[in-house]
Design a protein around this motif. Structure first.
Motif, PDB file in Angstrom:
ATOM      1  N   UNK A   1       6.579  -9.639  15.298  1.00  0.00           N
ATOM      2  CA  UNK A   1       6.188 -11.026  15.547  1.00  0.00           C
ATOM      3  C   UNK A   1       6.771 -11.545  16.844  1.00  0.00           C
ATOM      4  N   UNK A   2       6.352 -12.744  17.209  1.00  0.00           N
ATOM      5  CA  UNK A   2       6.741 -13.319  18.493  1.00  0.00           C
ATOM      6  C   UNK A   2       8.189 -13.832  18.487  1.00  0.00           C
ATOM      7  N   UNK A   3       8.789 -13.907  19.672  1.00  0.00           N
ATOM      8  CA  UNK A   3      10.176 -14.395  19.809  1.00  0.00           C
ATOM      9  C   UNK A   3      10.336 -15.828  19.292  1.00  0.00           C
ATOM     10  N   UNK A   4       9.357 -16.682  19.600  1.00  0.00           N
ATOM     11  CA  UNK A   4       9.481 -18.106  19.256  1.00  0.00           C
ATOM     12  C   UNK A   4       8.331 -18.529  18.334  1.00  0.00           C
ATOM     13  N   UNK A   5       8.441 -18.247  17.053  1.00  0.00           N
ATOM     14  CA  UNK A   5       7.315 -18.535  16.153  1.00  0.00           C
ATOM     15  C   UNK A   5       7.076 -20.034  15.968  1.00  0.00           C
ATOM     16  N   UNK A   6       5.814 -20.387  15.905  1.00  0.00           N
ATOM     17  CA  UNK A   6       5.430 -21.765  15.598  1.00  0.00           C
ATOM     18  C   UNK A   6       5.716 -22.003  14.119  1.00  0.00           C
ATOM     19  N   UNK A   7       6.306 -23.152  13.816  1.00  0.00           N
ATOM     20  CA  UNK A   7       6.623 -23.446  12.412  1.00  0.00           C
ATOM     21  C   UNK A   7       5.966 -24.751  11.970  1.00  0.00           C
ATOM     22  N   UNK A   8       4.829 -25.103  12.594  1.00  0.00           N
ATOM     23  CA  UNK A   8       4.211 -26.384  12.258  1.00  0.00           C
ATOM     24  C   UNK A   8       3.525 -26.350  10.895  1.00  0.00           C
ATOM     25  N   UNK A   9       3.252 -25.147  10.400  1.00  0.00           N
ATOM     26  CA  UNK A   9       2.655 -25.073   9.058  1.00  0.00           C
ATOM     27  C   UNK A   9       3.202 -23.854   8.309  1.00  0.00           C
ATOM     28  N   UNK A  10       4.483 -23.949   7.905  1.00  0.00           N
ATOM     29  CA  UNK A  10       5.110 -22.774   7.298  1.00  0.00           C
ATOM     30  C   UNK A  10       4.596 -22.437   5.903  1.00  0.00           C
ATOM     31  N   UNK A  11       3.958 -23.408   5.256  1.00  0.00           N
ATOM     32  CA  UNK A  11       3.403 -23.174   3.913  1.00  0.00           C
ATOM     33  C   UNK A  11       1.898 -23.416   3.998  1.00  0.00           C
TER      34      UNK A  11
ATOM     35  N   UNK B   1      19.208 -22.956  -2.502  1.00  0.00           N
ATOM     36  CA  UNK B   1      19.994 -21.943  -1.789  1.00  0.00           C
ATOM     37  C   UNK B   1      19.197 -20.690  -1.415  1.00  0.00           C
ATOM     38  N   UNK B   2      17.882 -20.796  -1.384  1.00  0.00           N
ATOM     39  CA  UNK B   2      17.077 -19.605  -1.045  1.00  0.00           C
ATOM     40  C   UNK B   2      15.864 -20.034  -0.213  1.00  0.00           C
ATOM     41  N   UNK B   3      14.886 -19.189  -0.152  1.00  0.00           N
ATOM     42  CA  UNK B   3      13.510 -19.496   0.293  1.00  0.00           C
ATOM     43  C   UNK B   3      13.313 -19.736   1.785  1.00  0.00           C
ATOM     44  N   UNK B   4      14.171 -20.560   2.447  1.00  0.00           N
ATOM     45  CA  UNK B   4      13.845 -20.894   3.843  1.00  0.00           C
ATOM     46  C   UNK B   4      13.936 -19.679   4.767  1.00  0.00           C
ATOM     47  N   UNK B   5      14.935 -18.824   4.550  1.00  0.00           N
ATOM     48  CA  UNK B   5      15.040 -17.636   5.415  1.00  0.00           C
ATOM     49  C   UNK B   5      13.872 -16.687   5.133  1.00  0.00           C
ATOM     50  N   UNK B   6      13.517 -16.561   3.858  1.00  0.00           N
ATOM     51  CA  UNK B   6      12.377 -15.698   3.493  1.00  0.00           C
ATOM     52  C   UNK B   6      11.094 -16.227   4.126  1.00  0.00           C
ATOM     53  N   UNK B   7      10.937 -17.542   4.064  1.00  0.00           N
ATOM     54  CA  UNK B   7       9.728 -18.144   4.643  1.00  0.00           C
ATOM     55  C   UNK B   7       9.649 -17.881   6.146  1.00  0.00           C
ATOM     56  N   UNK B   8      10.765 -18.066   6.838  1.00  0.00           N
ATOM     57  CA  UNK B   8      10.771 -17.896   8.300  1.00  0.00           C
ATOM     58  C   UNK B   8      10.322 -16.480   8.669  1.00  0.00           C
ATOM     59  N   UNK B   9      10.859 -15.505   7.957  1.00  0.00           N
ATOM     60  CA  UNK B   9      10.524 -14.110   8.271  1.00  0.00           C
ATOM     61  C   UNK B   9       9.076 -13.792   7.902  1.00  0.00           C
ATOM     62  N   UNK B  10       8.608 -14.369   6.813  1.00  0.00           N
ATOM     63  CA  UNK B  10       7.216 -14.145   6.406  1.00  0.00           C
ATOM     64  C   UNK B  10       6.263 -14.763   7.435  1.00  0.00           C
ATOM     65  N   UNK B  11       6.580 -15.964   7.905  1.00  0.00           N
ATOM     66  CA  UNK B  11       5.737 -16.616   8.922  1.00  0.00           C
ATOM     67  C   UNK B  11       5.779 -15.794  10.219  1.00  0.00           C
ATOM     68  N   UNK B  12       6.965 -15.326  10.566  1.00  0.00           N
ATOM     69  CA  UNK B  12       7.145 -14.518  11.787  1.00  0.00           C
ATOM     70  C   UNK B  12       6.203 -13.312  11.789  1.00  0.00           C
ATOM     71  N   UNK B  13       6.041 -12.674  10.610  1.00  0.00           N
ATOM     72  CA  UNK B  13       5.190 -11.471  10.609  1.00  0.00           C
ATOM     73  C   UNK B  13       3.755 -11.788  10.174  1.00  0.00           C
ATOM     74  N   UNK B  14       3.420 -13.073  10.096  1.00  0.00           N
ATOM     75  CA  UNK B  14       2.022 -13.454   9.935  1.00  0.00           C
ATOM     76  C   UNK B  14       1.522 -13.556   8.502  1.00  0.00           C
TER      77      UNK B  14
END
Ligand code: HPA
Length: 273
Positions: free
Chosen positions: A151-161, A212-225
């Protein structure tokens, strides 16, 4: 090839050597929600400790399983048990299984968790669709060398869900007369529950729930599309007038009580995918 890509290739080869079926949907079950795994027709369940490069469990007798099974007539990968930062794993370890799911062909990731309610209209046992998050209280798992092929260095996070998945679940909830909330999840490290001042601050920042979970998982999932859908079970209330002592037992019990509703929503969503 980078160390990360090599490790992912080894993990994938190990899993694919055990099971030939493929699945485009991944599910991660949070605290007290593990029973949903019982509704799945299991083809194979691989203990985490057997999987190469998976984090080694820090808590004895607390290890989870990666399951390939069938839910609502569709093949799914299910992580029964996840890795948390507060257990002592570094962020790259916490999210390694997400990358593995990606290399196995998962395109849609469904996450569930137990969370504390900070929206004052919430009740214990409510389900909240996560429509956005605040991740700044935890370490961003993408810090470090970026793997451009993932994935890209600077992922867009405007719609993580994913908006479409949210709409689908709202429709399913309506059709089944399940009251469902929607809001912003604030990720924290734990393992302490928040102080009264911290719950108040999270509320002021625009959070509806904290966990205490979820946000890191979400970021990585969004990063890889991947497309992500996440839901919280509100297991305790952070903002209350009266004395407010929160216990792990109370959190687990509330999550367990909400499980039938959650199972229905997830099963119906998978049917509709
Ligand atoms: N705070 C943080 N994490 C949680 C909570 C909470 O109140 N409840 C369940 N997980």
């Amino acid at each position: 090839m980078s160390i990360l890509l090599n490790q992912l290739a080894e993990t994938r080869a190990f899993i694919q050597n055990k099971v030939k079926s493929e699945a485009a949907v991944g599910i991660i079950l949070g605290s007290g929600l593990g029973n949903l795994a019982n509704t799945i027709k299991t083809e194979i369940a691989i203990p985490y400790e057997e999987i190469p490069h998976f984090p080694v469990s820090t808590v004895e007798g607390h290890s989870g399983k990666l399951i390939l099974g069938e839910l609502s007539g569709k093949k799914v990968w299910v992580m029964s048990g996840r890795f948390h930062f507060y257990e002592g794993y570094n962020p790259q370890q916490v999210i390694y299984p997400i990358r593995v799911l990606h290399t196995l062909g998962v395109k849609t990731l469904l996450l569930s968790n137990a969370a504390g309610g900070v929206n004052t209209s919430f009740k214990v046992g409510d389900l909240m669709i996560i429509n956005d998050h605040i991740s700044m209280f935890v370490t961003n798992p993408l810090i470090g060398k970026n793997e451009e092929s993932i994935g890209t260095r600077f992922p867009d996070m405007s719609q993580p869900y994913c908006k479409d998945l949210i709409k689908q679940v709202q429709n399913i909830a309506d059709a089944n007369h399940i009251d469902i909330r929607e809001g912003v999840y604030v990720g924290v490290t734990g393992p302490t529950f928040e102080t009264r001042a911290e719950y108040k601050m999270i509320h002021l920042l625009g959070g509806d729930a904290v966990g205490m979970s979820t946000v890191q998982e979400n970021i990585v999932a969004v990063h890889c599309g991947m497309k992500v859908f996440a839901v919280s079970v509100i297991t305790d209330l952070g903002i209350r007038e009266e004395e407010n002592i929160i216990t792990h037992e109370e959190v687990l019990q509330a999550a367990k009580d909400a499980e039938p509703k959650l199972t229905l929503l997830i099963s119906e969503l998978i049917k509709a995918l």
